[in-house]
Design a protein around this motif. Structure first.
Motif, PDB file in Angstrom:
ATOM      1  N   PHE A 132       2.647  -9.728   4.388  1.00 45.19           N
ATOM      2  CA  PHE A 132       1.280 -10.062   3.555  1.00 45.19           C
ATOM      3  C   PHE A 132       0.483  -8.773   3.609  1.00 45.19           C
ATOM      4  O   PHE A 132      -0.057  -8.577   2.657  1.00 45.19           O
ATOM      5  CB  PHE A 132       0.718 -11.201   3.992  1.00 45.19           C
ATOM      6  CG  PHE A 132      -0.406 -11.414   3.281  1.00 45.19           C
ATOM      7  CD1 PHE A 132      -0.384 -11.973   1.775  1.00 45.19           C
ATOM      8  CD2 PHE A 132      -1.782 -11.350   3.927  1.00 45.19           C
ATOM      9  CE1 PHE A 132      -1.403 -12.232   1.239  1.00 45.19           C
ATOM     10  CE2 PHE A 132      -2.727 -11.703   3.270  1.00 45.19           C
ATOM     11  CZ  PHE A 132      -2.951 -12.017   1.749  1.00 45.19           C
ATOM     12  N   ARG A 148       1.423  -6.077   1.380  1.00 46.02           N
ATOM     13  CA  ARG A 148       1.739  -6.559   0.090  1.00 46.02           C
ATOM     14  C   ARG A 148       0.107  -6.319  -0.491  1.00 46.02           C
ATOM     15  O   ARG A 148      -0.163  -6.008  -1.744  1.00 46.02           O
ATOM     16  CB  ARG A 148       2.052  -8.054  -0.182  1.00 46.02           C
ATOM     17  CG  ARG A 148       2.377  -8.197  -1.287  1.00 46.02           C
ATOM     18  CD  ARG A 148       3.322  -9.510  -1.508  1.00 46.02           C
ATOM     19  NE  ARG A 148       3.259 -10.120  -2.898  1.00 46.02           N
ATOM     20  CZ  ARG A 148       4.076 -11.174  -3.511  1.00 46.02           C
ATOM     21  NH1 ARG A 148       4.761 -11.456  -2.526  1.00 46.02           N
ATOM     22  NH2 ARG A 148       3.970 -11.430  -4.633  1.00 46.02           N
ATOM     23  N   HIS A 149      -0.767  -6.773   0.368  1.00 41.39           N
ATOM     24  CA  HIS A 149      -2.285  -6.688   0.061  1.00 41.39           C
ATOM     25  C   HIS A 149      -2.541  -5.176  -0.162  1.00 41.39           C
ATOM     26  O   HIS A 149      -3.382  -5.078  -1.253  1.00 41.39           O
ATOM     27  CB  HIS A 149      -3.011  -7.545   1.259  1.00 41.39           C
ATOM     28  CG  HIS A 149      -4.574  -7.231   0.855  1.00 41.39           C
ATOM     29  ND1 HIS A 149      -5.304  -6.517   1.440  1.00 41.39           N
ATOM     30  CD2 HIS A 149      -5.533  -7.824   0.238  1.00 41.39           C
ATOM     31  CE1 HIS A 149      -6.562  -6.285   1.378  1.00 41.39           C
ATOM     32  NE2 HIS A 149      -6.720  -7.346   0.528  1.00 41.39           N
ATOM     33  N   VAL A 175      -1.955 -12.557  -4.230  1.00 39.18           N
ATOM     34  CA  VAL A 175      -2.300 -12.484  -2.951  1.00 39.18           C
ATOM     35  C   VAL A 175      -3.794 -13.066  -2.719  1.00 39.18           C
ATOM     36  O   VAL A 175      -3.849 -13.728  -1.375  1.00 39.18           O
ATOM     37  CB  VAL A 175      -2.240 -10.946  -2.828  1.00 39.18           C
ATOM     38  CG1 VAL A 175      -3.184 -10.285  -1.449  1.00 39.18           C
ATOM     39  CG2 VAL A 175      -0.930 -10.140  -2.732  1.00 39.18           C
ATOM     40  N   GLY A 228      -0.939  -3.774  -3.125  1.00 39.17           N
ATOM     41  CA  GLY A 228      -1.694  -4.517  -4.693  1.00 39.17           C
ATOM     42  C   GLY A 228      -2.815  -3.795  -4.787  1.00 39.17           C
ATOM     43  O   GLY A 228      -2.977  -3.553  -6.038  1.00 39.17           O
ATOM     44  N   ALA A 282      -9.861 -12.162   1.820  1.00 40.61           N
ATOM     45  CA  ALA A 282      -8.380 -11.626   2.173  1.00 40.61           C
ATOM     46  C   ALA A 282      -8.522 -10.742   3.254  1.00 40.61           C
ATOM     47  O   ALA A 282      -7.573 -10.722   4.239  1.00 40.61           O
ATOM     48  CB  ALA A 282      -7.864 -10.962   0.894  1.00 40.61           C
ATOM     49  N   GLU A 290      -0.192  -9.625  -9.310  1.00 41.60           N
ATOM     50  CA  GLU A 290       0.064  -9.586  -8.100  1.00 41.60           C
ATOM     51  C   GLU A 290      -1.103  -9.796  -7.308  1.00 41.60           C
ATOM     52  O   GLU A 290      -0.981 -10.530  -6.214  1.00 41.60           O
ATOM     53  CB  GLU A 290       0.645  -8.130  -7.919  1.00 41.60           C
ATOM     54  CG  GLU A 290       0.992  -7.766  -6.561  1.00 41.60           C
ATOM     55  CD  GLU A 290       1.981  -8.303  -5.620  1.00 41.60           C
ATOM     56  OE1 GLU A 290       2.480  -9.383  -6.118  1.00 41.60           O
ATOM     57  OE2 GLU A 290       1.931  -8.295  -4.405  1.00 41.60           O
ATOM     58  N   MET A 291      -2.174  -9.087  -7.587  1.00 41.62           N
ATOM     59  CA  MET A 291      -3.433  -9.430  -6.730  1.00 41.62           C
ATOM     60  C   MET A 291      -3.905 -10.661  -6.722  1.00 41.62           C
ATOM     61  O   MET A 291      -4.347 -11.130  -5.681  1.00 41.62           O
ATOM     62  CB  MET A 291      -4.397  -8.195  -6.966  1.00 41.62           C
ATOM     63  CG  MET A 291      -4.175  -7.017  -6.342  1.00 41.62           C
ATOM     64  SD  MET A 291      -3.733  -7.095  -4.675  1.00 41.62           S
ATOM     65  CE  MET A 291      -5.400  -7.542  -4.088  1.00 41.62           C
ATOM     66  N   ARG A 350      -3.918 -16.741  -2.129  1.00 41.42           N
ATOM     67  CA  ARG A 350      -3.242 -17.323  -0.888  1.00 41.42           C
ATOM     68  C   ARG A 350      -4.413 -17.466   0.076  1.00 41.42           C
ATOM     69  O   ARG A 350      -4.682 -18.265   0.979  1.00 41.42           O
ATOM     70  CB  ARG A 350      -2.278 -16.467  -0.498  1.00 41.42           C
ATOM     71  CG  ARG A 350      -1.169 -17.397   0.476  1.00 41.42           C
ATOM     72  CD  ARG A 350      -0.360 -16.452   0.877  1.00 41.42           C
ATOM     73  NE  ARG A 350      -0.672 -15.675   2.204  1.00 41.42           N
ATOM     74  CZ  ARG A 350       0.203 -15.271   3.241  1.00 41.42           C
ATOM     75  NH1 ARG A 350       1.305 -15.512   3.161  1.00 41.42           N
ATOM     76  NH2 ARG A 350      -0.508 -14.337   4.164  1.00 41.42           N
ATOM     77  N   GLU A 351      -5.318 -16.248   0.193  1.00 46.61           N
ATOM     78  CA  GLU A 351      -6.500 -16.375   1.263  1.00 46.61           C
ATOM     79  C   GLU A 351      -7.733 -16.894   0.848  1.00 46.61           C
ATOM     80  O   GLU A 351      -8.380 -17.310   1.565  1.00 46.61           O
ATOM     81  CB  GLU A 351      -6.790 -14.708   1.452  1.00 46.61           C
ATOM     82  CG  GLU A 351      -5.353 -14.361   2.359  1.00 46.61           C
ATOM     83  CD  GLU A 351      -4.815 -14.898   3.268  1.00 46.61           C
ATOM     84  OE1 GLU A 351      -5.575 -15.312   4.161  1.00 46.61           O
ATOM     85  OE2 GLU A 351      -3.738 -15.198   3.178  1.00 46.61           O
TER      86      GLU A 351
END
Lengths: 92, 255
Positions: free
Chosen positions: B143, B146-147, A32, B150, B43, A28-29, A35-36
């Motif tokens: 998002f 979720r970040h 995430v 997570g 992120a 999951e991480m 994406r970034e």
């Protein structure tokens, strides 16, 4: 932390291409953070992640014997040389 | 309401929202280059950038007196950097410094769990540019949550990290509730249909989220006393000074 390999693809064109890798604690991480880290500027529309431990790896020793097979290089160079030679003979 | 001018109450309501977004973005940005690992660094600064973007869109509505069309960066900067501290309407939660990563992460979670609800309240605002800003913000908030979730999924399991996060939560909860502290103008904004309801009507949903996430009941926490966002905490002045650092070097610089 696990290491994941990142593959990206633009919709409607090209194949998935390796973009790099990243560290993340779980899938999951990894999504995430990928994406970034790799899609900040619309570099792709689709994303694949592969846990590096799931890769099937052929190492250098396995691949090496194929490095010495010039007859497989179909670049036409030998034929071109022969044709040039024939043309020269014709011209004479 | 269209581009016909903002009442004082609506202006205050928008500034409270904008100031929270702005300071949250600035606070997150302080982790650029020093977050625990490279991917998280990227992120977290993306999230910071999103929050700053939300703030800019809200400031533009205020600067344009209800219509952000054609409002340029100097007018936004005027509100974001050159206002007198007495005119700010930020809450305590976003003014506090975070020198510990666990602390920053818990604040990120607490803030975004509330921010999502805050945008929902203005998604059908009679102030059209605000409803438009909500569409973009909501797509980004998904998002952010979720970040934060997570990371907490992983870190609330380890015993050392869990201890640190719960200590941070303990420290933050009293000021976190300040997020819901309304400005006096909020009633006016709700009456005009700018917001569907007062923000503190979301408090039960938010406390439910905190309870589900951390197993801690925020209603057992004595909140810091509400002040209608009228005065700044001691942490505000040094924060504003850091934010103005570049301007202070050269007020005429453009970039």
């Amino acid at each position: 932390m696990k290491r994941y390999e990142v593959f990206l693809k633009k919709d409607g064109r090209d194949e998935y291409r390796h973009a790099g890798s990243l560290d993340a604690p779980d899938p999951e991480m990894a999504l995430v953070l990928a994406r970034e880290s790799y899609l900040r500027r619309a570099e792709g529309d689709r994303l694949w992640l592969v846990d590096r431990k799931d890769l099937i790896i052929g190492d250098a020793d396995f691949v090496a014997p194929n490095a010495d097979k010039p007859h497989r290089h179909n670049d036409g160079e030998r034929i071109a040389v022969r044709r040039r030679q024939l043309r020269k003979e014709d011209d004479r | 309401m269209t581009a016909s001018g903002l009442t004082d109450g609506v202006r205050e309501f928008l500034l409270a929202f904008a100031d929270d977004e702005h300071l949250m973005g600035q606070q997150h940005a302080e982790w650029i280059g020093v977050a625990p690992f490279l991917e998280e660094d990227l992120a977290f600064c993306s999230i910071s950038q999103d929050e700053l973007g939300h703030a800019a869109s809200l400031y533009a509505i205020v600067a344009g007196d209800g219509d952000p069309t054609g409002v340029g960066d100097p007018a936004i900067d005027e509100l974001a950097f050159h206002r007198d501290p007495a005119d700010w309407r930020s809450c305590r939660l976003v003014e506090e410094p975070s020198e510990d990563w666990g602390h920053a992460l818990v604040r990120h979670w607490l803030y975004d769990a509330a921010e999502e609800l805050r945008w929902d309240l203005v998604s059908e605002s009679t102030l059209a540019p605000l409803a438009e800003a909500a569409v973009r913000a909501t797509s980004e908030e998904w998002f952010h949550r979720r970040h934060a979730d997570g990371l907490l999924d992983v870190l609330l399991v380890g015993s050392d990290s869990r201890e640190r996060l719960l200590a941070a939560l303990d420290d933050l909860l009293p000021v976190a509730i300040s997020l819901f502290d309304p400005v006096p103008g909020e009633g006016e904004a709700v009456a005009a249909g700018v917001a569907a309801a007062p923000f503190d009507t979301c408090l039960p949903t938010w406390t439910g989220r905190v309870r589900d996430r951390f197993g801690v009941d925020p209603s057992c926490t004595a909140p810091s006393p509400p002040n209608g966002r009228q005065d700044r905490s001691p942490a505000f002045a040094p924060l504003l000074e850091r934010m103005r650092e570049v301007f202070a070097l050269d007020p005429t610089a453009t970039w």
